[in-house]
Design an enzyme around this catalytic site. Sequence first.
Site, PDB file in Angstrom:
ATOM      1  N   CYS A  41      52.528  36.931  50.261  1.00 54.93           N
ATOM      2  CA  CYS A  41      51.689  37.558  49.713  1.00 54.93           C
ATOM      3  C   CYS A  41      50.884  34.981  49.069  1.00 54.93           C
ATOM      4  O   CYS A  41      49.682  35.290  49.104  1.00 54.93           O
ATOM      5  CB  CYS A  41      51.147  37.371  48.142  1.00 54.93           C
ATOM      6  SG  CYS A  41      52.458  37.300  46.738  1.00 54.93           S
ATOM      7  N   CYS A  87      50.012  41.648  46.045  1.00 58.08           N
ATOM      8  CA  CYS A  87      51.395  41.199  47.056  1.00 58.08           C
ATOM      9  C   CYS A  87      51.371  42.879  47.779  1.00 58.08           C
ATOM     10  O   CYS A  87      51.025  43.948  47.264  1.00 58.08           O
ATOM     11  CB  CYS A  87      52.718  41.090  46.544  1.00 58.08           C
ATOM     12  SG  CYS A  87      53.518  40.292  47.960  1.00 58.08           S
ATOM     13  N   CYS A 114      59.412  15.792  15.974  1.00 57.40           N
ATOM     14  CA  CYS A 114      58.214  14.950  16.902  1.00 57.40           C
ATOM     15  C   CYS A 114      56.585  15.419  16.289  1.00 57.40           C
ATOM     16  O   CYS A 114      55.593  13.893  17.019  1.00 57.40           O
ATOM     17  CB  CYS A 114      58.394  14.055  18.008  1.00 57.40           C
ATOM     18  SG  CYS A 114      59.227  15.401  18.589  1.00 57.40           S
ATOM     19  N   CYS A 117      55.128  36.534  43.212  1.00 59.39           N
ATOM     20  CA  CYS A 117      53.688  36.670  44.174  1.00 59.39           C
ATOM     21  C   CYS A 117      52.767  37.241  42.721  1.00 59.39           C
ATOM     22  O   CYS A 117      52.617  36.952  41.800  1.00 59.39           O
ATOM     23  CB  CYS A 117      54.043  38.772  44.529  1.00 59.39           C
ATOM     24  SG  CYS A 117      55.874  38.626  45.380  1.00 59.39           S
ATOM     25  N   CYS A 138      56.413  33.403  47.533  1.00 58.19           N
ATOM     26  CA  CYS A 138      56.525  34.824  48.613  1.00 58.19           C
ATOM     27  C   CYS A 138      55.705  34.371  49.449  1.00 58.19           C
ATOM     28  O   CYS A 138      54.776  33.987  49.484  1.00 58.19           O
ATOM     29  CB  CYS A 138      56.207  35.978  47.729  1.00 58.19           C
ATOM     30  SG  CYS A 138      55.992  37.676  49.486  1.00 58.19           S
TER      31      CYS A 138
END
Length: 349
Positions: free
Chosen positions: A71, A41, A317, A37, A68
């Site tokens: 939201c 929310c 690397c 969320c 979610c």
Amino acid sequence: MITLANKKEEFYQALVEKNPNYDGVFFAGIKTTGVFCHATCTAKKPKFENCEFFSTAEEALLSGYRPCKRCEPLSYPHSIPEEVTLLVEKVEQNPEKRWKEKDFHELGLHSASARRKFKEVYGMTFVQYARSRRMGIAFKEISKGAKVIDEQLAAGYESASAFNDAFTKIMGNPPKKQHGKMIYASIISTPIGRMLSLTDSNGLYLLEFMNRRGLEREIEKLRHVQNARIIPGETEISRQLAGQLTEYFQSKRTHFSIPLYTKGSSFQKEVWRYLEGIPLGETRTYLEMATELGNPKAVRAVGNANGANQIAILIPCHRVVRTNGELGGYGGGVERKKYLLQLEKSKIF
């Protein structure tokens, strides 16, 4: 690079207070529901220990959380076009699917337009989203530490087999269906993101950041080459690795003592041995490497061998830069490369 290690309490307070200033700043993964969320929310707030916090939606997806529905965290600060909503729904229905051009046409969508809108809304490509969701399901099983894939979390998926399918597409069939070696997958948290390690009792096969592009293919290829089943779990080597990485990021370790398994051409292995010999705190250019390896014209081949390295940090690397001094590319992302080089140049070492 932003790290969330010291912000968990701050973000949790923002989540409890539904603080709009934090929308888009973090994403909260709710362990009890399997969703993530944004700060405002309106759902009932979970306990602190049931929350995980992420700086990007991709990280939340890779950790196995789905958006979610209340939201709609990925919509912030945009509204979601109908075709984008449809694509997300289709991914949830069939998370193990690898999308092709014809799949868009079957939904009545113009692929280029749909992809563009997806990128505009979510800040990631549709391919990234689908891959992250698929990988996240597999990683979620690893995080749970389940002994067999049948102990799956089916809640939230339209198909009870989706969780299993997405995992086995990457990690292989359950042990009872395959005879071969076992390789164990575990997740290691670092200040610059979660990493996936693949080990057995003999060595380390792979260590990569979880959102590395192409990681899914790397895992599948390794599994086939080794005729192996990859299952969640730790080994003595993975525990040692986690401890040594912690010391490295705390500037308490300059060398690693983990046995490595590398699979590649003789030239690739020569490049990787060279990388291991670059002193901590120093860098080399691709041209310098090619010259010292005996062929100044092999710059591109050196770069390709660098990119084929599957053991991040331990085979460094990240210590290779362009001739003009620019950082150049890095499988884990340029920001991580910059962080690692700055860490290694620290006076603490």
